[in-house]
Enzyme design. Structure first.
Site, PDB file in Angstrom:
ATOM      1  N   GLU A  91       0.886  -1.149  -0.082  1.00  0.00           N
ATOM      2  CA  GLU A  91      -0.084  -0.037   0.166  1.00  0.00           C
ATOM      3  C   GLU A  91       0.890   1.344   0.076  1.00  0.00           C
ATOM      4  OE1 GLU A  91      -4.236  -1.150   1.998  1.00  0.00           O
ATOM      5  OE2 GLU A  91      -2.620  -1.125   3.639  1.00  0.00           O
ATOM      6  N   CYS A 111       5.773  -7.020   7.429  1.00  0.00           N
ATOM      7  CA  CYS A 111       6.821  -6.533   8.310  1.00  0.00           C
ATOM      8  C   CYS A 111       7.168  -7.596   9.435  1.00  0.00           C
ATOM      9  CB  CYS A 111       6.014  -5.320   9.151  1.00  0.00           C
ATOM     10  SG  CYS A 111       7.444  -4.572  10.349  1.00  0.00           S
ATOM     11  N   CYS A 118       0.310  -2.354  15.493  1.00  0.00           N
ATOM     12  CA  CYS A 118       0.382  -1.993  14.211  1.00  0.00           C
ATOM     13  C   CYS A 118      -0.343  -3.019  13.349  1.00  0.00           C
ATOM     14  CB  CYS A 118       1.769  -1.572  13.875  1.00  0.00           C
ATOM     15  SG  CYS A 118       2.123  -1.267  11.928  1.00  0.00           S
ATOM     16  N   GLY A 161       6.366  -2.292   6.419  1.00  0.00           N
ATOM     17  CA  GLY A 161       7.657  -2.604   6.305  1.00  0.00           C
ATOM     18  C   GLY A 161       8.817  -1.660   7.256  1.00  0.00           C
ATOM     19  N   GLU A 162       9.833  -2.366   7.325  1.00  0.00           N
ATOM     20  CA  GLU A 162      11.000  -1.325   7.965  1.00  0.00           C
ATOM     21  C   GLU A 162      12.222  -0.863   7.002  1.00  0.00           C
ATOM     22  OE1 GLU A 162      11.692   0.079  10.973  1.00  0.00           O
ATOM     23  OE2 GLU A 162      13.559   0.350  10.307  1.00  0.00           O
ATOM     24  N   SER A 193      11.197   6.459   8.865  1.00  0.00           N
ATOM     25  CA  SER A 193      10.687   6.123   9.996  1.00  0.00           C
ATOM     26  C   SER A 193      11.305   4.771  10.369  1.00  0.00           C
ATOM     27  CB  SER A 193       9.159   6.302  10.100  1.00  0.00           C
ATOM     28  OG  SER A 193       8.719   5.967  11.368  1.00  0.00           O
ATOM     29  N   SER A 216      10.392   5.414  15.979  1.00  0.00           N
ATOM     30  CA  SER A 216       9.189   4.978  16.352  1.00  0.00           C
ATOM     31  C   SER A 216       9.514   4.370  17.882  1.00  0.00           C
ATOM     32  CB  SER A 216       8.486   3.633  15.851  1.00  0.00           C
ATOM     33  OG  SER A 216       8.022   4.149  14.475  1.00  0.00           O
ATOM     34  N   LEU A 217       9.222   5.352  18.730  1.00  0.00           N
ATOM     35  CA  LEU A 217       9.912   5.092  20.242  1.00  0.00           C
ATOM     36  C   LEU A 217       8.760   4.326  20.924  1.00  0.00           C
ATOM     37  CD1 LEU A 217      12.318   5.377  22.082  1.00  0.00           C
ATOM     38  CD2 LEU A 217      10.939   7.725  23.177  1.00  0.00           C
ATOM     39  N   HIS A 218       7.554   5.072  21.041  1.00  0.00           N
ATOM     40  CA  HIS A 218       6.383   4.483  21.577  1.00  0.00           C
ATOM     41  C   HIS A 218       6.148   3.964  23.079  1.00  0.00           C
ATOM     42  CE1 HIS A 218       5.063   4.976  17.581  1.00  0.00           C
ATOM     43  NE2 HIS A 218       5.711   3.983  17.180  1.00  0.00           N
ATOM     44  N   CYS A 335      -1.832   6.113  10.204  1.00  0.00           N
ATOM     45  CA  CYS A 335      -0.536   5.530  10.475  1.00  0.00           C
ATOM     46  C   CYS A 335      -1.073   3.891  11.301  1.00  0.00           C
ATOM     47  CB  CYS A 335       0.050   6.109  11.714  1.00  0.00           C
ATOM     48  SG  CYS A 335       0.600   7.706  11.127  1.00  0.00           S
TER      49      CYS A 335
END
Ligand code: SAH
Length: 359
Positions: A91, A111, A118, A161-162, A193, A216-218, A335
């Site tokens: 996407e 991912c 996510c 994905g990363e 990111s 991306s800490l979160h 997101c």
């Protein structure tokens, strides 16, 4: 299968022409047709002699993606679902706002990282996208934005994905996106990111690029991040923060920390105290992301008041924070809502399999 010509760097394109006894400048002409004029076939490259166009068609592919679905949200965010050659699906999103027109681009089919909020990790991971597959998404989104007379201004690698787990293909694509003879988007308008792959962040620091880095800490400390992001077991909170501190020192660039606001999980008093301590000595800002509901997880989004109060308290503590406006929620383009809805079950690895293997 023929090689997709968008996998070639501009140097490689020039060398190809030399290898077939043509002048290297033909490479520049081809690049202009693909990246500036947005054509999808060699036939349309009218300033190239016909024999060269025919030769290119024999040697390379230059196809658009198959658009499996295109959804437009109320505020104009457009989500594309593309079918890739091997039935993988990815996407990409066009996000027009008052001041910019952004393409949100995927870097992998699925991912590996299985973050517990996510959608992208739910279907597991299949493979890296090629440089051409990354660029083709940008070309489609650009074409769409031009239909609305809005030139693309920004690229964010925040799709599925990363990005830093597909480092080489990503950077090959970024060079073409950034090159004035390619798509021509300034490095400062390109954001990567990452879930926080510490060795890759260190590698990036050495290259001293002008691109924007978002982490991306979160989680607000090691325990809370362990629960939300399995990758934290491999690259613990403190190591990640240290790598960010070093990155800031080496590049003099401000890092953005993305922080998801989940009711009673991440928006707490303890979080504020912990974050203030963690950010000491780092040039950074915080991008607070309201949790976008993903049905598989039981999380809740805090109320508007709770989110504003969390932001204000962070600011009182000296942490610069903004709240990201959710875009495309009504078409699941916001997101964390992009999915890996690939049909090919055969190669797919689930996040749990991968964790023991890769993470
Ligand atoms: N793998 C990279 C690129 C994806 S970027 C990374 O994790 O940074 C997508 C951004 O949306 C990340 O910051 C991600 O953590 C965030 N996100 C994921 N799920 C979300 C959700 N349900 N609600 C809001 N943001 C989410």
């Amino acid at each position: 299968m023929k090689l997709d010509i968008r996998n070639l760097s501009f140097e490689e394109l020039g060398s190809y022409f030399e290898s077939i006894g043509e002048k290297a400048f033909r490479g520049g002409q081809v690049a202009e047709w693909i990246y500036k004029k947005g054509v999808w076939s060699f036939d349309e490259m009218l300033n190239l002699p016909k024999p060269i166009r025919e030769r290119l068609s024999v040697d390379f592919d230059l196809k658009p993606n198959t658009i499996a679905e295109k959804k437009i949200s109320q505020e104009g965010t457009t989500k594309f679902l593309f079918d890739l050659y091997d039935t993988e699906k990815i996407e990409s999103v066009l996000i027009p706002t008052a001041t910019r027109t952004t393409a949100c681009i995927s870097t992998q089919a699925g991912c590996k990282f299985g973050c517990k909020f996510c959608a992208s990790g739910i279907g597991g991971w299949s493979r890296n996208l090629t440089c051409a597959e990354i660029l083709t998404q940008v070309l489609h989104v650009k074409e769409e934005s031009l239909k609305h007379k809005r030139p693309l201004t920004n690229i964010v690698f925040m799709g599925t994905g990363e990005p830093l787990d597909n480092f080489d293909n990503l950077f090959k694509a970024i060079r073409i996106i950034n090159d004035p003879k390619g798509i021509g988007i300034g490095a400062r308008h390109i954001t990567i990111s990452t879930v926080g792959l510490v060795p890759k962040i260190k590698e990036l620091a050495k290259q001293n690029l002008q691109i924007e880095l978002a982490i991306s800490l979160h989680g607000f400390d090691n325990d809370s991040r362990n629960v939300l992001m399995p990758v934290n077991r491999k690259y613990p909170f403190d190591e990640l923060i240290d790598a960010c501190r070093e990155y800031g020192k080496a590049t003099k660039r401000q890092i953005t920390f993305e922080y998801i606001m989940i009711k009673d999980v991440t928006c707490t008093d303890k979080a504020i105290v912990s974050l203030k301590k963690a950010f000491r000595g780092i040039i950074c800002k915080m991008n607070l992301i309201p949790y976008n509901p993903v049905s598989e997880f039981g999380h809740k989004t805090p109320s508007r008041e709770e989110m504003l109060s969390f932001k204000n308290r962070l600011e009182e503590f000296g942490v610069h924070a903004t709240i990201r406006t959710p875009r495309g929620k009504d078409v699941n383009a916001a997101c964390g809502q992009l999915r890996h809805s690939a049909m090919s079950e055969k190669n797919k690895m689930t996040p749990n399999e991968i964790q023991s293997d890769v993470i």
